[in-house]
Design an enzyme around this catalytic site. Structure first.
Site, short mmCIF file in Angstrom:
data_model
loop_
_atom_site.label_atom_id
_atom_site.label_comp_id
_atom_site.label_asym_id
_atom_site.label_seq_id
_atom_site.Cartn_x
_atom_site.Cartn_y
_atom_site.Cartn_z
N ASP A 72 4.32 1.13 13.19
CA ASP A 72 3.89 -0.27 13.43
C ASP A 72 4.55 -1.72 13.69
O ASP A 72 3.90 -2.12 14.33
CB ASP A 72 3.07 -0.31 12.28
CG ASP A 72 1.83 0.60 11.62
OD1 ASP A 72 1.22 1.13 12.40
OD2 ASP A 72 1.55 0.44 10.15
N ASP A 113 0.98 -2.01 0.04
CA ASP A 113 -0.05 0.21 0.02
C ASP A 113 0.78 1.10 0.02
O ASP A 113 0.62 2.48 -1.07
CB ASP A 113 -1.39 0.01 1.33
CG ASP A 113 -0.18 -0.22 2.63
OD1 ASP A 113 0.40 -0.49 2.86
OD2 ASP A 113 -1.07 -0.54 3.44
#
Ligand SMILES: *[C@@H]1O[C@H](CO)[C@@H](O)[C@H](O)[C@H]1NC(C)=O
Ligand SMILES: *[C@@H]1O[C@H](CO)[C@@H](O)[C@H](O)[C@H]1NC(C)=O
Ligand SMILES: *[C@@H]1O[C@H](CO)[C@@H](O)[C@H](O)[C@H]1NC(C)=O
Ligand SMILES: *[C@@H]1O[C@H](CO)[C@@H](O)[C@H](O)[C@H]1NC(C)=O
Ligand SMILES: *[C@@H]1O[C@H](CO)[C@@H](O)[C@H](O)[C@H]1NC(C)=O
Ligand SMILES: *[C@@H]1O[C@H](CO)[C@@H](O)[C@H](O)[C@H]1NC(C)=O
Length: 833
Positions: free
Chosen positions: A462, A53
């Site tokens: 993350d 992404d």
């Protein structure tokens, strides 16, 4: 049909221009972000691509590793090119590959999207600009593929757009596209109409284009084409039987839910489809799996679970082309205890699962899980949580030419194996391994290289962050991420100049203590006892002797702690200020905000603005103190670099205007024991990464013309404190790049590569710069990070034990029933524990 003028730009000439330095990734090794799709070539063994992404497109190699193929496209001017919303291969030509590029359809991205095409497996590309944006990091990015090449006519390419732009067709191999206006349903569903940012409120559009390779030819084109639409009220599945001229809703289709995947099994003359009640990638609480018979048009509900067991949607769908009737589907998203994979060998009549409850709460795993390729995946995630198989599984593929070879991707990594048919025996057991070698798709938020200390400290979105002790470690995936405490996202890291083993890092969670400290160079950590439960994010620096931390937080202004005491406000420095510590003098700290420079001579207790220090500058972008020389400090601004050798009392412009409008700057060990300066800015070669061996007198482009770093104003820089000529570039989506070279006399002399290889799906949110008024009180609202998760429902009841209570995109209840508390498991999933 109206043909739009398209811009065709040959991006890389036949003889590519050599990069000034030769860049490769620091190897984190596990991917580290969300891979949204995988496609295999249907007839040529070993040809496959994986899209991400925010980290571009990768090509599969024979040894199961991956090679990034879109780095040359992601220049500063085209930074959205690392968002890949769709990829397609030409079934008739294994050398051709197409991709739809662009990160956002809202105003986070300035450029229109594009379709790029390559005839040499991604070595070189041509770009066709679309008249609308493409959203590789938007909601619904795991559906698809939205891009498809006619299996019997290489000139015909379809793209299903977002934002209500509908279906587009090319008849010249993606050189130009025109709208197919006969497909009236353009997919107007939006996940959250109240989101004013346009992120959750954009129309989701079309979800896939699937050619029926078994249908008749019509004027040289495949006659039957299916399209998925993000519409759960009228119809979501359309067919054309006349090669795209007219379209109709497929009769008898499932009404609820959104179709994510649609694959043809030509031998069976059947389609398989997965559905979820959300577009993904984080949502999905209901869904189904269906088989559509291409011969007689009948539908069969083959959903593997029912009743109260059905608490997730379905995403990934792998169809075995060698064994008709054999398929795999993935849950989307079963957050607790784990994702589920289902396999059928009888066209969906019956299913088996990759894990089952044994003696509850124990599980029987019909798989082994090997994380040797990236040990930190186990240390930091799998061993810390119930989720092993993963989450956000939209990419799930069985190699069309090898029933044993399979790959799937999660929000964290890429898994796969080479013994899938062992699933089908009486004692089913398959071997799953991390297969993300070469994929580096993290968002890097902070970098440091400590002279005499750890070679590289990387603060990462993350997946926390990583320490590489020595240069020779850069090609070895770390054993663990930063833990104890593990911050999901680390926003900055710094070391102490005189005591380089002392390190501080900052986390981004709300409601927890988000400062950690280390005294062994970032190998082991402890939570800073003086941190509050409210302040988070931002940047932090350690004083030269490591006794003082100054922290420019995202929500609590500038804070300071001494000797691990409680953090208290530094009222004399504006909220959101850029900060630095002197590397040699413990008492000296520096700050910048707007066009103002501030200095502290009392170990950060108070700062004073230096009137007129930065001439006409209106924005301080970065501040770097010399690694060894007390009082030498450089400031990066919209008018370029300014340098002080008297602790910031007076400044002189650097380089006589040869490098302007600079962003990140860093010192790094150069030839001899001199220090190079590295800077992103506008110089003789344009907006690039430059190096100076002579204190800014001359600047050399060390980026070159074949290596993109995405948005250059957002990259993080570190020069090696220990290895001559080594420099690091942290990107938003492609991990950390590094190179080694000699910068001398205004010219780079050598470009030797040494050992090396490198997301995530988050838009990196930068705190807004506060006003430069020195008297303004510290405010907690000055830098509220925009959230993409706008709650549209008012929570009513508390969530029960084990239930989800938060995470990106979560719109449900966030309070937990007593005695449970809501604990973040990752950015997307918070759980009552
Ligand atoms: C492929 O499709 C194009 C566009 O419809 C058409 O002009 C061409 O003749 C077709 N090619 C073949 C080999 O039939
Ligand atoms: C469509 O999907 C959305 C999101 O899951 C849901 O809120 C809505 O109720 C659905 N509408 C229908 C008619 O099913
Ligand atoms: C359609 O064909 C399938 C076999 O592929 C069969 O099971 C089904 O009964 C048929 N349906 C109708 C309506 O003929
Ligand atoms: C499958 O193999 C793995 C080790 O590779 C083992 O941990 C697991 O228990 C096995 N599962 C079953 C059901 O035997
Ligand atoms: C430097 O860049 C600024 C914009 O940041 C511009 O206004 C100024 O004219 C430039 N100066 C030079 C010397 O090019
Ligand atoms: C590039 O990154 C910087 C820093 O993160 C950010 O402020 C800026 O908005 C980005 N540029 C664009 C065009 O998004």
């Amino acid at each position: 049909m109206r043909y739009l003028p398209t811009l065709q730009l040959l991006l890389v000439a036949a003889a590519p221009i050599r990069a000034a330095f030769s860049w490769k990734n620091v190897r984190f090794g596990g991917g580290g972000g969300f891979s949204t799709g995988i496609v295999f070539h249907p007839t040529t063994k070993g040809v496959a691509y994986l899209r991400t992404d925010i980290g571009g497109l990768y090509r599969l190699n024979a040894d199961d590793s991956w090679t990034p193929v879109t780095d040359s496209l992601a220049t500063d001017a085209e930074w959205g090119s690392w968002g890949v919303d769709a990829v397609a291969l030409d079934p008739q030509n294994p050398d051709k590959v197409y991709a739809a590029l662009g990160l956002y359809t809202n105003d986070w991205e300035p450029k229109m999207g594009s379709i790029v095409r390559s005839s040499d497996r991604g070595a070189t590309w041509s770009r066709t600009r679309l008249p609308f944006k493409v959203g590789g990091n938007m909601p619904g990015r795991g559906v698809g593929e939205r891009l498809a090449v006619d299996p019997r006519n290489s000139s015909i390419v379809y793209f299903g757009a977002r934002s209500g732009n509908g279906l587009w067709k090319s008849v010249d191999g993606a050189a130009s596209f025109s709208k197919v206006s006969t497909l009236a349903n353009t997919g107007t569903f939006v996940p959250d109409p109240t989101d004013v940012s346009g992120y959750q409120s954009d129309k989701q559009g079309l979800t896939f284009v699937t050619f029926d390779s078994t249908s008749a030819l019509l004027n040289g084109a495949t006659s039957r084409i299916f399209v998925g639409v993000a519409d759960n009220t009228t119809a979501s599945f359309y067919v054309s039987n006349d090669a795209g001229s007219t379209w109709a809703a497929v009769p008898g289709q499932p009404k609820a839910y959104f179709p994510h995947k649609c694959k043809v099994q030509p031998t069976e003359k059947a389609l398989y489809l997965t559905y979820s009640n959300g577009l993904g990638p984080f949502d999905g609480t209901l869904g189904g799996v269906y088989r559509y018979d291409l011969t007689n048009g009948s539908w069969k509900d083959i959903t593997p679970v029912s009743g109260s067991d059905l608490s997730h949607g379905f995403g990934g769908l792998g169809v075995d082309m060698q064994k008709p009737g054999t398929l795999l589907v993935a849950s989307l998203n079963a957050w607790w205890p784990d994702a589920q994979l289902f396999r059928s060998t009888d066209s969906g009549a019956t299913w088996t699962r990759i894990w089952e409850w044994a003696n509850y709460p124990e599980q029987k795993w019909h798989y082994g899980l090997n994380t040797d390729n990236a040990p930190w995946i186990n240390a930091g995630f799998i061993s810390q949580d119930t989720k092993r198989i993963g989450w956000m599984i939209e990419a799930l593929e069985i190699d069309p030419l090898d029933s044993n070879h399979w790959l799937y991707a999660t929000g964290l990594t890429v898994y796969g194996g080479r013994d899938l048919t062992k699933w089908d025996g009486p004692n089913r057991n398959v071997s799953i391994s991390v297969m993300a070698n070469g994929i580096e798709e993290t968002a890097v938020l902070g970098l440091a290289s400590a002279p005499g200390g750890s070679e590289l400290l990387a603060a990462v979105g993350d997946v926390s962050g990583f320490t590489f002790k020595k240069t020779s470690d850069l090609d070895t995936p770390p054993m663990e991420p930063w833990m104890g405490p593990k911050f999901i996202t680390t926003t900055d890291v710094d070391y102490a100049g005189n005591r380089p083993g002392n390190v501080v890092r900052i986390g981004n969670a709300q409601g927890a203590k988000e400062v950690a400290i280390s005294t062994d160079g970032g190998v082991s950590w402890k939570a800073h006892p003086g941190a509050s439960d409210t302040a988070h994010s931002g940047t932090a620096v350690l004083s030269a002797n490591a006794d003082t931390i100054v922290w420019s937080s995202a929500n609590g202004g500038v804070l300071r702690s001494q000797n691990q005491g409680t953090f208290s406000a530094v009222a004399s420095l504006p909220s959101g200020a850029v900060i630095a510590s002197d590397r040699a003098d413990n008492a000296a700290f520096y700050g910048g905000s707007g066009g103002h420079f501030y200095r502290s001579t009392d170990t950060g207790a108070t700062f004073a603005a230096v009137s007129g220090a930065l001439r006409s500058a209106t924005a301080v972008r970065d501040i770097a103190a010399h690694p060894k020389i007390a009082g030498e400090v450089w400031v990066s601004t919209d008018i370029g670099l300014l340098k002080s050798v008297d602790y910031g009392m007076t400044f002189t412009p650097v380089g006589a205007g040869s490098l302007n409008n600079t962003h990140q700057i860093a010192f790094g060990l150069g030839a001899g024991s001199a220090w190079n300066v590295y800077a992103v800015g506008t110089g003789a070669a344009g907006v690039k990464l430059y190096a100076s061996p002579d204190n800014g007198a001359s600047w050399v482009d060390i980026q070159g013309d074949v290596q993109g770093f995405g948005n250059l104003s957002g990259v993080k820089l570190a020069g090696s404190g220990n290895s001559e000529g080594v420099v690091y570039v942290g990107t938003n989506g492609r991990g950390v790049f590094y190179a080694k070279g000699v910068v001398a006399g205004g010219k780079e002399e050598m470009t030797t590569t040494f050992v090396t290889t490198t997301v995530k799906a988050t838009k990196t949110v930068t705190p807004t710069t506060a006003t430069p008024a020195i008297t303004s009180p510290v405010t907690t609202s000055a830098a509220s990070a925009p959230s993409t998760a706008t709650a549209s429902t008012v929570p009513t009841a508390a969530a029960q034990h084990w239930a989800q209570c938060g995470g990106t995109g979560w719109m449900g209840v966030t309070a937990c029933a007593s005695p449970w508390t809501c604990q973040p498991q990752n950015d997307w999933y918070h759980q009552c524990l």
